[in-house]
Design a protein around this motif. Structure first.
Motif, mmCIF file in Angstrom:
data_model
loop_
_atom_site.group_PDB
_atom_site.id
_atom_site.type_symbol
_atom_site.label_atom_id
_atom_site.label_comp_id
_atom_site.label_asym_id
_atom_site.label_seq_id
_atom_site.Cartn_x
_atom_site.Cartn_y
_atom_site.Cartn_z
ATOM 1 N N LEU A 26 1.183 -0.800 0.044
ATOM 2 C CA LEU A 26 -0.253 0.141 -0.244
ATOM 3 C C LEU A 26 0.460 1.344 -0.033
ATOM 4 C CD1 LEU A 26 -2.850 -0.245 2.398
ATOM 5 C CD2 LEU A 26 -2.958 -0.185 -0.066
ATOM 6 N N ARG A 29 1.994 1.349 -4.064
ATOM 7 C CA ARG A 29 1.734 1.143 -5.057
ATOM 8 C C ARG A 29 0.614 1.948 -5.108
ATOM 9 N NH1 ARG A 29 1.560 -3.933 -8.342
ATOM 10 N NH2 ARG A 29 0.769 -2.399 -9.809
ATOM 11 N N MET A 30 -0.354 1.861 -3.496
ATOM 12 C CA MET A 30 -1.630 3.244 -3.380
ATOM 13 C C MET A 30 -0.836 4.480 -3.304
ATOM 14 S SD MET A 30 -4.861 2.883 -2.819
ATOM 15 C CE MET A 30 -4.863 1.378 -1.872
ATOM 16 N N LEU A 34 -2.360 6.933 -6.133
ATOM 17 C CA LEU A 34 -3.612 8.555 -5.923
ATOM 18 C C LEU A 34 -3.006 9.245 -6.168
ATOM 19 C CD1 LEU A 34 -4.569 7.308 -2.179
ATOM 20 C CD2 LEU A 34 -5.738 7.168 -3.929
ATOM 21 N N LEU A 42 -5.907 1.800 -9.708
ATOM 22 C CA LEU A 42 -6.842 2.626 -8.370
ATOM 23 C C LEU A 42 -7.319 0.768 -7.825
ATOM 24 C CD1 LEU A 42 -7.460 2.980 -5.177
ATOM 25 C CD2 LEU A 42 -8.985 4.935 -6.549
ATOM 26 N N LEU A 45 -5.342 -2.183 -7.114
ATOM 27 C CA LEU A 45 -5.208 -2.154 -5.385
ATOM 28 C C LEU A 45 -6.319 -2.242 -4.833
ATOM 29 C CD1 LEU A 45 -2.814 0.370 -6.158
ATOM 30 C CD2 LEU A 45 -2.567 -1.337 -5.876
ATOM 31 N N LEU A 46 -7.772 -1.642 -5.148
ATOM 32 C CA LEU A 46 -8.762 -2.211 -4.363
ATOM 33 C C LEU A 46 -9.030 -3.765 -4.730
ATOM 34 C CD1 LEU A 46 -10.583 0.674 -5.162
ATOM 35 C CD2 LEU A 46 -9.841 0.271 -3.544
ATOM 36 N N LEU A 49 -6.909 -4.681 -1.499
ATOM 37 C CA LEU A 49 -7.683 -5.336 -0.689
ATOM 38 C C LEU A 49 -8.197 -5.400 -0.478
ATOM 39 C CD1 LEU A 49 -7.927 -2.610 1.685
ATOM 40 C CD2 LEU A 49 -9.128 -1.605 1.050
#
Length: 75
Positions: A26, A29-30, A34, A42, A45-46, A49
């Motif tokens: 996170l 990369r997150m 963003l 995104l 990445l979600l 998550l």
């Protein structure tokens, strides 16, 4: 960069390793996704998550079954 791995066994060592790897994932990369406002990144990445969330619920259910004495609703 450490990559987050999907799935895995439900042991304390695996949970700790997965949590550490996810935190690094996170952080690296997150933030970039963003900042660049990249919807494809995104979305990816979600999905990661969501997998982590599901994994932790599986681990919770395992602990609830293995250690019912710790399932005191008053805590």
């Amino acid at each position: 960069m450490s990559e987050y791995q999907l799935g895995g066994g439900l042991s304390l060592i695996t949970v700790l390793g997965k949590t550490h790897a996810f935190a690094e994932f996170l952080e690296s990369r997150m933030v970039r996704a963003l900042e660049t406002e990249d919807p494809a990144e995104l979305h990816y990445l979600l999905a990661q998550l969501d997998d982590y969330h599901s994994y932790m619920w599986r681990y919770y259910k395992k602990l609830a079954k293995d250690r019912p004495e710790r399932m005191d609703p008053g805590v």
